[in-house]
Motif scaffolding. Sequence first.
Motif, short mmCIF file in Angstrom:
data_model
loop_
_atom_site.label_atom_id
_atom_site.label_comp_id
_atom_site.label_asym_id
_atom_site.label_seq_id
_atom_site.Cartn_x
_atom_site.Cartn_y
_atom_site.Cartn_z
N PRO A 34 0.80 -1.26 0.22
CA PRO A 34 -0.13 -0.14 0.06
C PRO A 34 0.90 1.08 0.25
CG PRO A 34 -0.02 -1.19 2.09
CD PRO A 34 0.58 -2.07 1.30
N ASP A 35 0.54 2.13 -0.98
CA ASP A 35 1.09 3.51 -0.95
C ASP A 35 0.48 4.49 0.33
OD1 ASP A 35 -1.29 4.57 -1.75
OD2 ASP A 35 -0.44 4.91 -3.88
N GLU A 36 1.22 5.77 0.20
CA GLU A 36 0.65 6.58 1.31
C GLU A 36 -0.59 6.83 1.03
OE1 GLU A 36 1.78 10.93 3.09
OE2 GLU A 36 3.30 10.18 1.77
N ALA A 37 -1.17 7.23 -0.19
CA ALA A 37 -2.57 7.54 -0.45
C ALA A 37 -3.37 6.11 0.31
CB ALA A 37 -2.94 7.69 -1.59
N ALA A 38 -3.07 5.02 -0.04
CA ALA A 38 -4.01 3.97 0.50
C ALA A 38 -3.88 3.95 2.15
CB ALA A 38 -3.52 2.64 -0.22
N LEU A 39 -2.83 4.16 2.66
CA LEU A 39 -2.70 4.21 4.00
C LEU A 39 -3.51 5.26 4.63
CD1 LEU A 39 1.13 3.30 4.45
CD2 LEU A 39 -1.07 1.79 5.07
N VAL A 40 -3.31 6.42 4.27
CA VAL A 40 -4.14 7.76 4.52
C VAL A 40 -5.59 7.38 4.55
CG1 VAL A 40 -5.04 9.96 3.95
CG2 VAL A 40 -2.53 9.41 4.27
N GLU A 41 -6.19 6.50 3.30
CA GLU A 41 -7.64 6.21 3.23
C GLU A 41 -7.95 5.29 4.30
OE1 GLU A 41 -10.61 4.13 0.15
OE2 GLU A 41 -8.66 4.62 -0.46
N LEU A 42 -7.26 4.23 4.46
CA LEU A 42 -7.48 3.30 5.39
C LEU A 42 -7.62 3.97 6.98
CD1 LEU A 42 -7.60 0.30 6.50
CD2 LEU A 42 -5.00 0.55 6.70
N LEU A 43 -6.67 4.76 7.15
CA LEU A 43 -6.81 5.48 8.49
C LEU A 43 -7.99 6.13 8.55
CD1 LEU A 43 -3.15 6.58 9.13
CD2 LEU A 43 -4.58 5.06 10.82
N GLN A 44 -8.27 7.32 7.66
CA GLN A 44 -9.57 7.90 7.46
C GLN A 44 -11.08 6.97 7.99
OE1 GLN A 44 -9.60 11.27 8.06
NE2 GLN A 44 -11.63 10.78 8.62
N VAL A 45 -10.99 5.88 7.15
CA VAL A 45 -12.18 5.36 7.31
C VAL A 45 -12.32 4.62 8.66
CG1 VAL A 45 -13.10 2.94 6.59
CG2 VAL A 45 -12.26 4.89 4.75
N SER A 46 -10.99 4.05 9.24
CA SER A 46 -10.85 3.30 10.48
C SER A 46 -11.14 4.70 11.65
CB SER A 46 -9.74 2.85 10.75
OG SER A 46 -9.09 1.78 9.76
N ARG A 47 -10.75 5.64 11.44
CA ARG A 47 -11.12 6.72 12.25
C ARG A 47 -12.61 6.98 12.42
NH1 ARG A 47 -5.53 10.08 11.21
NH2 ARG A 47 -4.21 8.80 12.64
N ASP A 48 -13.01 7.24 11.31
CA ASP A 48 -14.60 7.53 11.33
C ASP A 48 -15.35 6.62 11.97
OD1 ASP A 48 -13.97 9.62 10.05
OD2 ASP A 48 -14.47 9.48 8.22
N ARG A 49 -15.02 5.22 11.60
CA ARG A 49 -15.91 4.11 12.17
C ARG A 49 -15.49 3.88 13.47
NH1 ARG A 49 -18.42 -0.64 9.38
NH2 ARG A 49 -19.62 -1.38 11.19
N ASN A 50 -14.42 4.05 13.82
CA ASN A 50 -13.83 3.68 15.54
C ASN A 50 -14.46 4.88 16.27
OD1 ASN A 50 -12.41 1.62 14.78
ND2 ASN A 50 -10.45 2.50 14.91
N ALA A 51 -14.81 6.15 15.88
CA ALA A 51 -15.18 7.19 16.54
C ALA A 51 -16.68 6.81 16.72
CB ALA A 51 -15.20 8.61 15.80
N SER A 52 -17.49 6.01 15.91
CA SER A 52 -18.70 5.78 16.11
C SER A 52 -18.93 4.51 16.92
CB SER A 52 -19.61 5.87 14.78
OG SER A 52 -18.99 4.61 13.87
N ASP A 53 -18.20 3.82 16.90
CA ASP A 53 -18.29 2.55 17.58
C ASP A 53 -17.50 2.36 19.17
OD1 ASP A 53 -19.42 1.46 15.40
OD2 ASP A 53 -17.87 0.37 14.71
N ASP A 54 -16.91 3.61 19.29
CA ASP A 54 -16.39 3.78 20.65
C ASP A 54 -15.18 2.79 20.82
OD1 ASP A 54 -15.76 5.03 23.09
OD2 ASP A 54 -16.90 3.37 24.18
N VAL A 55 -14.26 2.64 19.65
CA VAL A 55 -13.13 2.05 19.65
C VAL A 55 -12.08 2.86 19.17
CG1 VAL A 55 -12.06 0.29 18.12
CG2 VAL A 55 -14.24 -0.25 18.55
N THR A 56 -10.74 2.63 19.95
CA THR A 56 -9.74 3.28 19.86
C THR A 56 -8.47 2.69 19.73
OG1 THR A 56 -9.25 3.16 22.52
CG2 THR A 56 -10.46 5.18 21.72
N GLY A 57 -7.26 2.92 19.48
CA GLY A 57 -6.18 1.99 19.36
C GLY A 57 -5.01 2.71 18.47
#
Length: 160
Positions: A34-57
């Motif tokens: 994965p290149d930088e753009a793919a990692l940034v997208e993965l992080l953004q999706v994860s952060r949004d989902r985690n915020a709504s699910d009360d998941v941290t990490g």
Amino acid sequence: ISEGNIVEKFAEWYLRRASMYDRLIYASRAVGSPDEAALVELLQVSRDRNASDDVTGMLVYAERSFMQMIEGPADAITDTYGRIVADDRHEAVRLLLREQIGQRLFADWTMGFYQPDAAALVERLPGYRAERAYPFVAGELVPNGDVASTLMRLWAGDAC
């Protein structure tokens, strides 16, 4: 035991249980690089989902391997890990640790991120060689959840 005592005992038990979380750490091998753009997208999706699910990490990516610690309510951790295992961006998912905790390590991060370079891997992973791919999946480098947890704590100060 009076009815008032039963209610009080139940309330104490419920508050103790409600403050309990699960912590899970896994390692996996990236499919492709994965290149930088793919990692940034993965992080953004994860952060949004985690915020709504009360998941941290925290997520660590190096040499085509991932290691991630997630913390939160048990059901949310089970659901999140199920999505992770089914995600086709990685394979060879290895569960390193799942435990109940009273306090989160990464309570303020919907998903911290760290990408160590080869020097950081050599410093923190005994036996790591720079030419080696998938260091977090290798059982001899990260043999268990204790080692993975220690690495996460060490790298947390460098995460964003």
